[in-house]
Write a protein that holds these residues in place. Sequence first.
Motif, PDB file in Angstrom:
ATOM      1  N   THR A   1      10.766  -2.195  -4.527  1.00  0.00           N
ATOM      2  CA  THR A   1       9.418  -3.001  -5.369  1.00  0.00           C
ATOM      3  C   THR A   1       8.630  -2.819  -4.593  1.00  0.00           C
ATOM      4  OG1 THR A   1      10.248  -3.862  -6.950  1.00  0.00           O
ATOM      5  CG2 THR A   1       8.475  -5.028  -6.742  1.00  0.00           C
ATOM      6  N   LEU A   2       8.881  -3.204  -3.543  1.00  0.00           N
ATOM      7  CA  LEU A   2       8.060  -3.440  -2.426  1.00  0.00           C
ATOM      8  C   LEU A   2       7.115  -2.179  -1.795  1.00  0.00           C
ATOM      9  CD1 LEU A   2       6.476  -5.245   0.094  1.00  0.00           C
ATOM     10  CD2 LEU A   2       9.011  -4.674   1.425  1.00  0.00           C
ATOM     11  N   PHE A   3       7.769  -1.060  -1.825  1.00  0.00           N
ATOM     12  CA  PHE A   3       7.584   0.305  -1.504  1.00  0.00           C
ATOM     13  C   PHE A   3       6.459   0.285  -2.355  1.00  0.00           C
ATOM     14  CE2 PHE A   3       7.897   4.836  -1.249  1.00  0.00           C
ATOM     15  CZ  PHE A   3       7.603   5.106   0.157  1.00  0.00           C
ATOM     16  N   ASN A   4       6.094   0.819  -3.668  1.00  0.00           N
ATOM     17  CA  ASN A   4       5.199   0.911  -4.481  1.00  0.00           C
ATOM     18  C   ASN A   4       4.077  -0.063  -4.819  1.00  0.00           C
ATOM     19  OD1 ASN A   4       6.977   2.781  -5.925  1.00  0.00           O
ATOM     20  ND2 ASN A   4       8.280   1.033  -7.222  1.00  0.00           N
ATOM     21  N   SER A   5       4.571  -0.975  -4.309  1.00  0.00           N
ATOM     22  CA  SER A   5       3.132  -2.308  -4.229  1.00  0.00           C
ATOM     23  C   SER A   5       2.279  -1.368  -2.695  1.00  0.00           C
ATOM     24  CB  SER A   5       3.906  -3.739  -3.792  1.00  0.00           C
ATOM     25  OG  SER A   5       3.840  -4.301  -4.918  1.00  0.00           O
ATOM     26  N   LEU A   6       3.230  -1.355  -1.919  1.00  0.00           N
ATOM     27  CA  LEU A   6       2.257  -0.678  -0.100  1.00  0.00           C
ATOM     28  C   LEU A   6       2.093   0.751  -0.979  1.00  0.00           C
ATOM     29  CD1 LEU A   6       1.930  -0.923   2.785  1.00  0.00           C
ATOM     30  CD2 LEU A   6       4.328   1.080   3.074  1.00  0.00           C
ATOM     31  N   ASN A   7       2.703   1.256  -1.667  1.00  0.00           N
ATOM     32  CA  ASN A   7       1.470   3.239  -2.298  1.00  0.00           C
ATOM     33  C   ASN A   7       0.750   2.718  -2.798  1.00  0.00           C
ATOM     34  OD1 ASN A   7       3.147   4.801  -0.906  1.00  0.00           O
ATOM     35  ND2 ASN A   7       4.271   4.686  -1.975  1.00  0.00           N
ATOM     36  N   GLN A   8       0.293   1.694  -3.947  1.00  0.00           N
ATOM     37  CA  GLN A   8      -0.446   1.486  -4.649  1.00  0.00           C
ATOM     38  C   GLN A   8      -1.194   0.664  -4.094  1.00  0.00           C
ATOM     39  OE1 GLN A   8       0.517  -0.131  -8.598  1.00  0.00           O
ATOM     40  NE2 GLN A   8       2.301   0.387  -8.317  1.00  0.00           N
ATOM     41  N   ALA A   9      -1.265   0.007  -3.108  1.00  0.00           N
ATOM     42  CA  ALA A   9      -2.688  -1.132  -2.467  1.00  0.00           C
ATOM     43  C   ALA A   9      -3.160  -0.133  -1.213  1.00  0.00           C
ATOM     44  CB  ALA A   9      -1.620  -1.870  -1.091  1.00  0.00           C
ATOM     45  N   MET A  10      -2.166   1.406  -0.987  1.00  0.00           N
ATOM     46  CA  MET A  10      -3.336   2.274  -0.509  1.00  0.00           C
ATOM     47  C   MET A  10      -3.923   3.306  -0.480  1.00  0.00           C
ATOM     48  SD  MET A  10      -1.357   1.593   3.255  1.00  0.00           S
ATOM     49  CE  MET A  10      -1.498   3.313   4.226  1.00  0.00           C
ATOM     50  N   GLN A  11      -4.375   3.110  -1.857  1.00  0.00           N
ATOM     51  CA  GLN A  11      -5.405   3.549  -2.146  1.00  0.00           C
ATOM     52  C   GLN A  11      -6.661   2.622  -3.398  1.00  0.00           C
ATOM     53  OE1 GLN A  11      -3.347   6.090  -5.884  1.00  0.00           O
ATOM     54  NE2 GLN A  11      -1.292   5.994  -4.561  1.00  0.00           N
ATOM     55  N   GLU A  12      -6.055   1.428  -3.231  1.00  0.00           N
ATOM     56  CA  GLU A  12      -7.034   0.661  -3.757  1.00  0.00           C
ATOM     57  C   GLU A  12      -7.926   0.426  -2.613  1.00  0.00           C
ATOM     58  OE1 GLU A  12      -4.550  -3.066  -4.205  1.00  0.00           O
ATOM     59  OE2 GLU A  12      -3.322  -2.520  -6.391  1.00  0.00           O
TER      60      GLU A  12
ATOM     61  N   ASN B   1      -8.309  -4.865   3.946  1.00  0.00           N
ATOM     62  CA  ASN B   1      -8.114  -4.121   5.134  1.00  0.00           C
ATOM     63  C   ASN B   1      -7.264  -2.793   5.366  1.00  0.00           C
ATOM     64  OD1 ASN B   1      -7.914  -4.604   7.696  1.00  0.00           O
ATOM     65  ND2 ASN B   1      -8.873  -7.066   8.638  1.00  0.00           N
ATOM     66  N   SER B   2      -7.607  -2.222   6.416  1.00  0.00           N
ATOM     67  CA  SER B   2      -6.205  -1.213   6.629  1.00  0.00           C
ATOM     68  C   SER B   2      -5.485  -1.620   7.930  1.00  0.00           C
ATOM     69  CB  SER B   2      -7.581   0.086   7.006  1.00  0.00           C
ATOM     70  OG  SER B   2      -7.921  -0.109   8.048  1.00  0.00           O
ATOM     71  N   ASN B   3      -6.118  -2.454   8.206  1.00  0.00           N
ATOM     72  CA  ASN B   3      -4.961  -2.484   9.458  1.00  0.00           C
ATOM     73  C   ASN B   3      -4.085  -3.146   9.100  1.00  0.00           C
ATOM     74  OD1 ASN B   3      -6.960  -1.314  11.962  1.00  0.00           O
ATOM     75  ND2 ASN B   3      -8.139  -3.103  12.047  1.00  0.00           N
ATOM     76  N   TYR B   4      -4.251  -4.678   7.554  1.00  0.00           N
ATOM     77  CA  TYR B   4      -3.141  -5.104   7.897  1.00  0.00           C
ATOM     78  C   TYR B   4      -2.454  -4.044   6.909  1.00  0.00           C
ATOM     79  CZ  TYR B   4      -0.757  -8.266   3.955  1.00  0.00           C
ATOM     80  OH  TYR B   4       0.601  -8.180   2.431  1.00  0.00           O
ATOM     81  N   LEU B   5      -2.471  -3.498   5.961  1.00  0.00           N
ATOM     82  CA  LEU B   5      -1.768  -2.223   5.401  1.00  0.00           C
ATOM     83  C   LEU B   5      -1.218  -1.724   6.889  1.00  0.00           C
ATOM     84  CD1 LEU B   5      -3.821  -1.735   2.759  1.00  0.00           C
ATOM     85  CD2 LEU B   5      -2.319  -2.657   2.053  1.00  0.00           C
ATOM     86  N   ASP B   6      -1.623  -0.967   7.180  1.00  0.00           N
ATOM     87  CA  ASP B   6      -0.799   0.208   8.077  1.00  0.00           C
ATOM     88  C   ASP B   6       0.173  -0.832   9.038  1.00  0.00           C
ATOM     89  OD1 ASP B   6      -2.699   2.016   8.057  1.00  0.00           O
ATOM     90  OD2 ASP B   6      -4.401   2.018   9.749  1.00  0.00           O
TER      91      ASP B   6
ATOM     92  N   SER C   1       4.726  -8.457  11.477  1.00  0.00           N
ATOM     93  CA  SER C   1       4.607 -10.127  10.245  1.00  0.00           C
ATOM     94  C   SER C   1       3.256 -11.174  10.899  1.00  0.00           C
ATOM     95  CB  SER C   1       5.202 -10.710   9.281  1.00  0.00           C
ATOM     96  OG  SER C   1       6.472 -11.423  10.304  1.00  0.00           O
ATOM     97  N   SER C   2       3.809 -11.281  12.176  1.00  0.00           N
ATOM     98  CA  SER C   2       2.761 -12.133  12.293  1.00  0.00           C
ATOM     99  C   SER C   2       1.477 -11.649  13.370  1.00  0.00           C
ATOM    100  CB  SER C   2       3.670 -12.222  14.145  1.00  0.00           C
ATOM    101  OG  SER C   2       4.610 -13.183  13.798  1.00  0.00           O
ATOM    102  N   VAL C   3       2.077 -10.000  13.561  1.00  0.00           N
ATOM    103  CA  VAL C   3       0.871  -9.626  13.777  1.00  0.00           C
ATOM    104  C   VAL C   3      -0.559  -9.469  12.322  1.00  0.00           C
ATOM    105  CG1 VAL C   3      -0.888  -7.338  14.591  1.00  0.00           C
ATOM    106  CG2 VAL C   3       0.880  -8.219  15.778  1.00  0.00           C
ATOM    107  N   ALA C   4       0.122  -8.412  11.528  1.00  0.00           N
ATOM    108  CA  ALA C   4      -0.059  -8.426  10.200  1.00  0.00           C
ATOM    109  C   ALA C   4      -1.125  -9.596   9.253  1.00  0.00           C
ATOM    110  CB  ALA C   4       1.170  -8.261   9.016  1.00  0.00           C
ATOM    111  N   TRP C   5      -0.287 -10.838   9.200  1.00  0.00           N
ATOM    112  CA  TRP C   5      -0.867 -12.228   8.772  1.00  0.00           C
ATOM    113  C   TRP C   5      -2.286 -12.089   9.369  1.00  0.00           C
ATOM    114  CZ3 TRP C   5      -0.156 -14.887   4.896  1.00  0.00           C
ATOM    115  CH2 TRP C   5      -0.772 -16.252   4.843  1.00  0.00           C
ATOM    116  N   ARG C   6      -2.345 -12.114  10.716  1.00  0.00           N
ATOM    117  CA  ARG C   6      -4.158 -12.658  11.260  1.00  0.00           C
ATOM    118  C   ARG C   6      -4.809 -11.439  10.698  1.00  0.00           C
ATOM    119  NH1 ARG C   6      -1.236 -14.077  15.959  1.00  0.00           N
ATOM    120  NH2 ARG C   6      -1.087 -11.921  16.769  1.00  0.00           N
ATOM    121  N   GLN C   7      -4.659 -10.251  10.239  1.00  0.00           N
ATOM    122  CA  GLN C   7      -5.507  -8.616   9.949  1.00  0.00           C
ATOM    123  C   GLN C   7      -5.214  -8.742   8.456  1.00  0.00           C
ATOM    124  OE1 GLN C   7      -4.546  -5.169  11.178  1.00  0.00           O
ATOM    125  NE2 GLN C   7      -4.239  -6.356  13.816  1.00  0.00           N
TER     126      GLN C   7
END
Length: 694
Positions: free
Chosen positions: A554-565, A569-574, A670-676
């Motif tokens: 479920t998490l991986f599917n969310s990430l895949n779909q989010a990359m297309q939306e 913020n692309s840095n957050y998704l990376d 996740s500490s870095v990702a939250w700020r982005q």
Amino acid sequence: MWRRLIYHPEINYALRQTLVLCLPVVIGLLAGQLHLGLLFSLVPACCNIAGLDTPHKRFFKRLIIGASLFAGCSLVVQLLLAQAVPLPLILSGLAMILGVTAELSALHARLLPASLIAAIFTLSLAGNMPVWEPLLIYALGTLWYGLFNWFWFWLWREQPLRESLSLLYRELAAYCEAKYSLLTQHIDPEKALPPLLVRQQKAVDLITQCYQQMHMLSAHHSADYRRMLRVFQEALDLQEHISVSLHQPEEVQKLVERSHAEAVIRWNARTVAARLRVLADDILYHRLPTRFSMRKQIGALEKIANQHPENPVGQFCYWHFSRIARVLRTQRPLYARDLMADKQRRLPLLPALKSYLSLKSPALRSAARISVMLSIASLMGSALQLPKPWWILMTILFVTQNGYGATRVRILHRSAGTLAGLVVAGVALHFHIPQGYTLALMLIITLGSYLIIRKNYGWATVGFTVTAVYTLQLLTLNGEQFIIPRFVDTVIGCLIAFGGTVWLWPQWQSGLLRKNAHDALEADQQAIRLILSDDPQATPLAYQRMRVNQAHNTLFNSLNQAMQEPGFNSNYLDDMKLWVTHSQFIVEHINAMTTLAREHTMLTPELAQRYLESCEIALQRCQQRLEYDGPGSTGNVLESSEPLSHGPLSTLEQHLQRVLGHLNTMHTISSVAWRQRPHHGNWLSRRLRGPGSG
């Protein structure tokens, strides 16, 4: 040859769909009532979308519910139109009332678009025939559809389940082959892991699909069912052992440099993959499996493990491949599971209604989105002086999918396919083909379209558009006049659906990543508790292992779909992509530890308790960092002054140590990702508060 022709999934599906559509037309033609036969053949479109062809314990009960909803929507539309109630109000009300079906279960949710399509079909019939006639068409059409499919599935017993199991075995073969072809590339997981993640995701999705089909079948005591149940349990064992990972790239590199281990491991992987593909064909085409042995391959692997006892990789691969070989040789699961113990229950109507009336309900938001889109389409039809804009309305329902990416792809295929189909139909209509040849051509086009619809929706739409135009020609004798308006209607419907998906209460997957990541960690925690418990039982371990895999999927599917939306913020998704990579490693370690716990390869109670406490602290730190933007704990679980264990580590401890390492890395990420993260909407909320929060 005949087995491959009849049992092939695409051919079997195409034959079934073509016959159920075309037999009423043939009967109508022979009875001199071709128009009724053509109208009768429209009902299966509603039944397909409603999933009424799904084998189920309550097959006929679902048929009755479906027929009642179709006829009821048809009656409501006709009566309210007769009272001059505005069409937007009628369709909005139906969408909001029927939206509660999504709270009952995923299968019931398909009744919403199907019932709305039945109501939209009625728009073209209202005023042209008595009120009772569309109701009778829907009732008899659904009955015909149900009886035909019941007979078809009785004739080809368990064929849908066989198709799913065959696809699962093929996916496991591809996953095994791909995993060990990248044996020396795992030092760089960011490049090596994503292709494996995709294959692992497909395998777990197919396992979930097979499990649901197992529960929906009614013949629990038949020999065929028990055989399929055994094949499914074997697939669970195979997936468990194929997907494990010791994740020691340095040790892998050492073993490869000191021996010919890479060639031997790949030899084992290719042998397993080839056998799995043979078994996939045997399942699909109703053949008994032949004898099989991997003695030479396993022997070579054992020799390498004995020659390099200090390297854990050889022993690890030997142990798991020997278990895989045992399953393939004996055609028996490694251990017995009670797969029916964890039955999925649908939510009763009253609790479902209570849940649906919450503003956080995804079902309510989905129904409201469809309601607004249909209202806009109706108003657009009025502006264009279309009293019955049924083609626009149907286009919206056909192209609207759960996510942004799927809807976008469906819109592109639908619009391009409709344009091409209208051009072909417009050219063909100029030749004035006789009725008999026209019907024969429609039959061939319908069969061809259903043969390719699963893999090429756009090309199938071309065929369906041609048959739709010719149906209008046979019913009204003015099909040519509909070509340009129908294409304009298709474009309008696609634009409204796209706008609704983007702007009307969208479920942006990037906004759901936090919650899905939190749920994945929760599933990991439950699995580790079971593994390190005093007496781990096989059945709870098996269920929790699959929940871990499904939560990560479920998490991986969310990430895949989010990359297309768009617009995030692309840095957050990376950063989240790297987080998900480490989450996958934890899943693989849990898969491996589950097999060890089942084999009673356990730790002492004191050591197990210490590892459990360390894992829970690490998991909770990760969850807290995902939940809110606050100062994290500065202490590191891995930097304890006293080591968790003294002396050489057992295999189970090696897995636990690596799980702790991945959790520590995930906390940092996740500490870095939250700020982005994006700074708008639900992202301004610092805490996770429920299913609807992002």
